[in-house]
Design a protein around this motif. Structure first.
Motif, PDB file in Angstrom:
ATOM      1  N   TRP A  72       0.815  -1.217   0.000  1.00 36.96           N
ATOM      2  CA  TRP A  72       0.000   0.000   0.000  1.00 36.96           C
ATOM      3  C   TRP A  72       0.850   1.269   0.000  1.00 36.96           C
ATOM      4  N   GLY A  73       2.179   1.133  -0.189  1.00 32.55           N
ATOM      5  CA  GLY A  73       3.041   2.284  -0.405  1.00 32.55           C
ATOM      6  C   GLY A  73       3.718   2.859   0.817  1.00 32.55           C
ATOM      7  N   ARG A  74       3.625   2.197   1.922  1.00 29.16           N
ATOM      8  CA  ARG A  74       4.282   2.668   3.140  1.00 29.16           C
ATOM      9  C   ARG A  74       5.589   1.921   3.341  1.00 29.16           C
ATOM     10  N   ILE A  75       6.549   2.570   3.973  1.00 26.70           N
ATOM     11  CA  ILE A  75       7.798   1.891   4.293  1.00 26.70           C
ATOM     12  C   ILE A  75       7.501   0.787   5.309  1.00 26.70           C
ATOM     13  N   TRP A  84       6.423  12.085  -3.564  1.00 27.60           N
ATOM     14  CA  TRP A  84       5.052  11.983  -3.088  1.00 27.60           C
ATOM     15  C   TRP A  84       4.397  10.738  -3.658  1.00 27.60           C
ATOM     16  N   ASN A  85       3.763   9.965  -2.767  1.00 25.22           N
ATOM     17  CA  ASN A  85       2.988   8.806  -3.183  1.00 25.22           C
ATOM     18  C   ASN A  85       1.646   9.264  -3.729  1.00 25.22           C
ATOM     19  N   SER A 110      -0.616  12.319  -0.728  1.00 28.43           N
ATOM     20  CA  SER A 110      -1.151  11.734   0.500  1.00 28.43           C
ATOM     21  C   SER A 110      -0.049  11.285   1.451  1.00 28.43           C
ATOM     22  N   ASP A 111       1.050  10.803   0.923  1.00 22.35           N
ATOM     23  CA  ASP A 111       2.216  10.435   1.730  1.00 22.35           C
ATOM     24  C   ASP A 111       3.433  11.110   1.111  1.00 22.35           C
ATOM     25  N   THR A 112       4.308  11.606   1.972  1.00 21.07           N
ATOM     26  CA  THR A 112       5.491  12.333   1.511  1.00 21.07           C
ATOM     27  C   THR A 112       6.739  11.636   2.027  1.00 21.07           C
ATOM     28  N   PHE A 113       7.738  11.510   1.159  1.00 17.91           N
ATOM     29  CA  PHE A 113       9.031  10.964   1.543  1.00 17.91           C
ATOM     30  C   PHE A 113      10.095  12.035   1.357  1.00 17.91           C
ATOM     31  N   VAL A 114      10.823  12.313   2.423  1.00 23.50           N
ATOM     32  CA  VAL A 114      11.991  13.188   2.370  1.00 23.50           C
ATOM     33  C   VAL A 114      13.163  12.224   2.360  1.00 23.50           C
ATOM     34  N   PRO A 169      19.415   9.836  -0.405  1.00 26.09           N
ATOM     35  CA  PRO A 169      20.106   8.610  -0.809  1.00 26.09           C
ATOM     36  C   PRO A 169      21.575   8.570  -0.385  1.00 26.09           C
ATOM     37  N   THR A 170      22.246   9.718  -0.361  1.00 23.91           N
ATOM     38  CA  THR A 170      23.667   9.718   0.008  1.00 23.91           C
ATOM     39  C   THR A 170      23.870   9.633   1.512  1.00 23.91           C
ATOM     40  N   GLY A 171      22.944  10.181   2.281  1.00 26.41           N
ATOM     41  CA  GLY A 171      23.019  10.086   3.736  1.00 26.41           C
ATOM     42  C   GLY A 171      22.337   8.850   4.269  1.00 26.41           C
ATOM     43  N   LYS A 172      21.646   8.143   3.362  1.00 25.56           N
ATOM     44  CA  LYS A 172      20.976   6.881   3.669  1.00 25.56           C
ATOM     45  C   LYS A 172      19.928   7.013   4.774  1.00 25.56           C
ATOM     46  N   TYR A 173      19.075   8.032   4.596  1.00 27.20           N
ATOM     47  CA  TYR A 173      17.947   8.158   5.506  1.00 27.20           C
ATOM     48  C   TYR A 173      16.713   8.613   4.738  1.00 27.20           C
ATOM     49  N   VAL A 174      15.561   8.381   5.367  1.00 25.73           N
ATOM     50  CA  VAL A 174      14.282   8.806   4.810  1.00 25.73           C
ATOM     51  C   VAL A 174      13.395   9.250   5.962  1.00 25.73           C
ATOM     52  N   ILE A 175      12.576  10.252   5.676  1.00 29.60           N
ATOM     53  CA  ILE A 175      11.543  10.670   6.609  1.00 29.60           C
ATOM     54  C   ILE A 175      10.220  10.453   5.891  1.00 29.60           C
ATOM     55  N   GLU A 176       9.365   9.649   6.489  1.00 30.00           N
ATOM     56  CA  GLU A 176       8.063   9.381   5.900  1.00 30.00           C
ATOM     57  C   GLU A 176       7.005  10.172   6.661  1.00 30.00           C
ATOM     58  N   PHE A 177       6.243  10.970   5.914  1.00 25.64           N
ATOM     59  CA  PHE A 177       5.069  11.656   6.446  1.00 25.64           C
ATOM     60  C   PHE A 177       3.861  10.858   5.972  1.00 25.64           C
ATOM     61  N   PHE A 178       3.348  10.027   6.850  1.00 28.51           N
ATOM     62  CA  PHE A 178       2.217   9.163   6.518  1.00 28.51           C
ATOM     63  C   PHE A 178       0.931   9.967   6.634  1.00 28.51           C
TER      64      PHE A 178
END
Length: 130
Positions: free
Chosen positions: A39-42, A77-78, A104-108, A111-120
């Motif tokens: 459903w598109g969530r991490i 954005w998903n 509806s869902d945002t990913f910050v 890739p180089t810092g190897k992190y993601v912030i998910e706004f569900f």
């Protein structure tokens, strides 16, 4: 004016809209680094370093704690036709509502810092670090 256009205005000059091909490449890179459920969530159960946040500003403390200095990010954005946008983490702090309104869902994604912030879309903010 669309929500995407409002977001771009809010981000100011410190942003770059990327092509559809680059957007697809960034989504592919995100999926390769962080498992995504149907459903598109991490799939947060597969990420050992994950942190629930109350506000985006908390992310800087966690990144510092893990020795991550990279602030160049990709906005994705998903469920949106909006292209990805390159900017930096601190640039989105003052306009996070404009950023998250685009899809509806945002990913910050960094890739180089190897992190993601998910706004569900249900209000949860989660930081994941590889």
């Amino acid at each position: 004016m669309t929500l995407f256009e409002e977001c771009i205005l809010a981000l100011g000059n410190n942003q770059k809209i990327v092509t559809e091909e680059e957007t697809n490449q960034y989504f592919e890179q995100l999926v390769n680094m962080f498992s995504i459920v149907s459903w598109g969530r991490i799939e947060w159960e597969t990420i050992s370093k994950k942190y629930r946040l109350n506000h985006i500003s908390e992310v800087l403390d966690y990144l510092k704690e893990h020795g991550i200095e990279e602030r160049s990010i990709i906005l994705l954005w998903n469920y949106s036709d909006a292209p990805a946008v390159k900017t930096n983490l601190t640039n989105i702090f003052n306009c996070i509502d404009d950023v998250t309104a685009v899809g509806s869902d945002t990913f910050v994604f960094c890739p180089t810092g190897k992190y993601v912030i998910e706004f569900f879309h249900e209000g949860e903010i989660t930081l994941g670090i590889i």
